[in-house]
Scaffold this motif. Structure first.
Motif, PDB file in Angstrom:
ATOM      1  N   ALA A  83      -4.219   8.373   8.631  1.00  0.00           N
ATOM      2  CA  ALA A  83      -3.007   7.595   8.377  1.00  0.00           C
ATOM      3  C   ALA A  83      -2.704   6.678   9.554  1.00  0.00           C
ATOM      4  O   ALA A  83      -2.944   7.022  10.711  1.00  0.00           O
ATOM      5  CB  ALA A  83      -1.820   8.518   8.128  1.00  0.00           C
ATOM      6  N   GLN A  95       7.020   3.416   7.959  1.00  0.00           N
ATOM      7  CA  GLN A  95       5.917   2.947   7.123  1.00  0.00           C
ATOM      8  C   GLN A  95       4.691   3.823   7.367  1.00  0.00           C
ATOM      9  O   GLN A  95       4.475   4.298   8.475  1.00  0.00           O
ATOM     10  CB  GLN A  95       5.562   1.496   7.447  1.00  0.00           C
ATOM     11  N   GLN A  97       0.413   4.300   5.827  1.00  0.00           N
ATOM     12  CA  GLN A  97      -0.684   4.156   4.872  1.00  0.00           C
ATOM     13  C   GLN A  97      -1.657   5.282   5.138  1.00  0.00           C
ATOM     14  O   GLN A  97      -2.209   5.397   6.234  1.00  0.00           O
ATOM     15  CB  GLN A  97      -1.381   2.803   4.984  1.00  0.00           C
ATOM     16  N   SER A  99      -5.040   7.552   3.847  1.00  0.00           N
ATOM     17  CA  SER A  99      -6.212   7.748   3.000  1.00  0.00           C
ATOM     18  C   SER A  99      -6.503   9.240   2.979  1.00  0.00           C
ATOM     19  O   SER A  99      -6.617   9.868   4.036  1.00  0.00           O
ATOM     20  CB  SER A  99      -7.421   6.987   3.555  1.00  0.00           C
ATOM     21  N   ASP A 108      -5.059   6.882  -1.990  1.00  0.00           N
ATOM     22  CA  ASP A 108      -4.479   5.917  -1.063  1.00  0.00           C
ATOM     23  C   ASP A 108      -2.971   6.025  -1.230  1.00  0.00           C
ATOM     24  O   ASP A 108      -2.433   5.731  -2.303  1.00  0.00           O
ATOM     25  CB  ASP A 108      -4.971   4.503  -1.406  1.00  0.00           C
ATOM     26  N   ARG A 110       0.860   5.040   0.192  1.00  0.00           N
ATOM     27  CA  ARG A 110       1.589   4.078   1.017  1.00  0.00           C
ATOM     28  C   ARG A 110       3.087   4.371   0.962  1.00  0.00           C
ATOM     29  O   ARG A 110       3.661   4.543  -0.115  1.00  0.00           O
ATOM     30  CB  ARG A 110       1.332   2.648   0.545  1.00  0.00           C
ATOM     31  N   VAL A 112       6.495   2.625   2.168  1.00  0.00           N
ATOM     32  CA  VAL A 112       7.015   1.353   2.660  1.00  0.00           C
ATOM     33  C   VAL A 112       8.329   1.047   1.962  1.00  0.00           C
ATOM     34  O   VAL A 112       8.493   1.293   0.769  1.00  0.00           O
ATOM     35  CB  VAL A 112       5.968   0.218   2.452  1.00  0.00           C
ATOM     36  N   MET A 116       7.306   5.339  -2.093  1.00  0.00           N
ATOM     37  CA  MET A 116       5.970   5.866  -1.899  1.00  0.00           C
ATOM     38  C   MET A 116       5.113   5.547  -3.109  1.00  0.00           C
ATOM     39  O   MET A 116       5.514   5.774  -4.250  1.00  0.00           O
ATOM     40  CB  MET A 116       6.006   7.375  -1.673  1.00  0.00           C
ATOM     41  N   PHE A 128      -1.928   2.066  -8.545  1.00  0.00           N
ATOM     42  CA  PHE A 128      -0.927   2.814  -7.798  1.00  0.00           C
ATOM     43  C   PHE A 128       0.189   3.290  -8.724  1.00  0.00           C
ATOM     44  O   PHE A 128       0.627   2.556  -9.619  1.00  0.00           O
ATOM     45  CB  PHE A 128      -0.303   1.951  -6.696  1.00  0.00           C
ATOM     46  N   VAL A 253       2.048  -2.196   6.878  1.00  0.00           N
ATOM     47  CA  VAL A 253       1.788  -1.560   5.589  1.00  0.00           C
ATOM     48  C   VAL A 253       2.417  -2.421   4.500  1.00  0.00           C
ATOM     49  O   VAL A 253       3.594  -2.779   4.593  1.00  0.00           O
ATOM     50  CB  VAL A 253       2.364  -0.137   5.530  1.00  0.00           C
ATOM     51  N   GLU A 254       1.644  -2.753   3.477  1.00  0.00           N
ATOM     52  CA  GLU A 254       2.147  -3.593   2.393  1.00  0.00           C
ATOM     53  C   GLU A 254       2.222  -2.801   1.102  1.00  0.00           C
ATOM     54  O   GLU A 254       1.324  -2.007   0.790  1.00  0.00           O
ATOM     55  CB  GLU A 254       1.245  -4.813   2.198  1.00  0.00           C
ATOM     56  N   ALA A 255       3.290  -2.997   0.362  1.00  0.00           N
ATOM     57  CA  ALA A 255       3.425  -2.361  -0.949  1.00  0.00           C
ATOM     58  C   ALA A 255       2.408  -2.973  -1.913  1.00  0.00           C
ATOM     59  O   ALA A 255       2.030  -4.135  -1.772  1.00  0.00           O
ATOM     60  CB  ALA A 255       4.840  -2.552  -1.478  1.00  0.00           C
TER      61      ALA A 255
END
Length: 269
Positions: A83, A95, A97, A99, A108, A110, A112, A116, A128, A253-255
């Protein structure tokens, strides 16, 4: 779509004893996504003690602002997690991310903007899921935020401490000399300090499975930042290890985009 019980327990324990370390709120301003560099320990920082270790580690983490974390889930769980995390006093700014490859399932995850998202490969049609739309999802999100937020459990970690041993001659990890802290924690008090626990894991179950106390070995650098945390085998869950690196390096970290999201209701059938 849930992790095995042992994987869930081990993850809870490791996270609870990792970035959730708190003593009392630090007056320092939080870093913005790791845009600042890791702070070196003051020349007269002194020894880590039962009275000061939690506050110093919390402050150092917030000053660093970000980290990379690798978790080995133990002998009884086949898999590992990696992470990148942005830390902040404000839960909405946390934030992460992550794996995760556990028991053959790759995910994966995330975190943010207080939400979640989880991509579980073929199980989620390689898209997702917005966990806030899933049954019990809000509780899981709150638990995750609590577990990675250094400011979310003010005083809770110290309140659970029943024994403290500090060895300033700990091993060198990635070129960093460490102090080894051996901490014995009251299991019930540790998890009662959390606002939420992961869905399906209650405190009574944790205590009966893990025992009345849990022992962590923590390896802290001269800058007061964790380099490694080891949880010995407890209740048959297996030894777990967290490794920390890249403190203070920028993390973003991007949504997921709209076309990367699955229809959760359709998947639930």
């Amino acid at each position: 779509m849930k992790l095995s019980r042992k994987a869930t327990l081990t993850t809870s324990i490791l996270l609870a004893g990792g970035l959730a370390l708190t003593g009392c709120s630090s007056p320092s301003a939080p870093a913005d996504g790791g845009t600042t560099t890791t702070q070196e320990a003051p020349a007269k920082g002194g020894e880590l003690t039962k009275e000061n270790f939690a506050e110093r580690i919390e402050k150092a983490q917030l000053n660093a602002g970000s980290a990379h974390m690798t978790m080995q889930l133990g002998d009884s769980v086949d898999g590992a997690l990696e992470a990148d995390i942005v830390l902040d006093k404000d839960p909405k700014k946390i934030q992460m991310q992550m794996s995760m490859d556990v028991s053959g399932m790759t995910s994966d995850i995330r975190l943010v903007d207080g939400k979640m998202f989880m991509n579980m490969g073929e199980l989620s049609q390689n898209k997702f899921l917005d966990m806030s739309t899933m049954p019990g999802g809000a509780g899981d999100i709150s638990a995750m935020i609590d577990q990675v937020n250094p400011g979310s459990q003010v005083g809770g970690f110290s309140a659970a401490l029943t024994d403290f041993v500090a060895d300033p001659k700990g091993p060198e990890i990635d070129g960093v000399k460490t102090t080894q802290l051996t901490l014995t924690l009251d299991t019930r008090k540790l998890f009662e300090a959390q606002a939420q626990t992961q869905e399906g894991v209650d405190i009574d179950t944790l205590v009966s499975t893990l025992g009345e106390t849990i022992v962590y070995d923590m390896f802290i650098g001269s800058d007061d930042l964790p380099r490694r945390i080891v949880m010995p085998n407890a209740g048959g869950v297996g030894t777990g290890t967290v490794e920390y690196s890249k403190w203070g390096e920028p993390v973003k970290v991007e949504a997921p985009a709209a076309d990367e999201l699955a229809d959760a209701s359709a998947l639930m059938g």
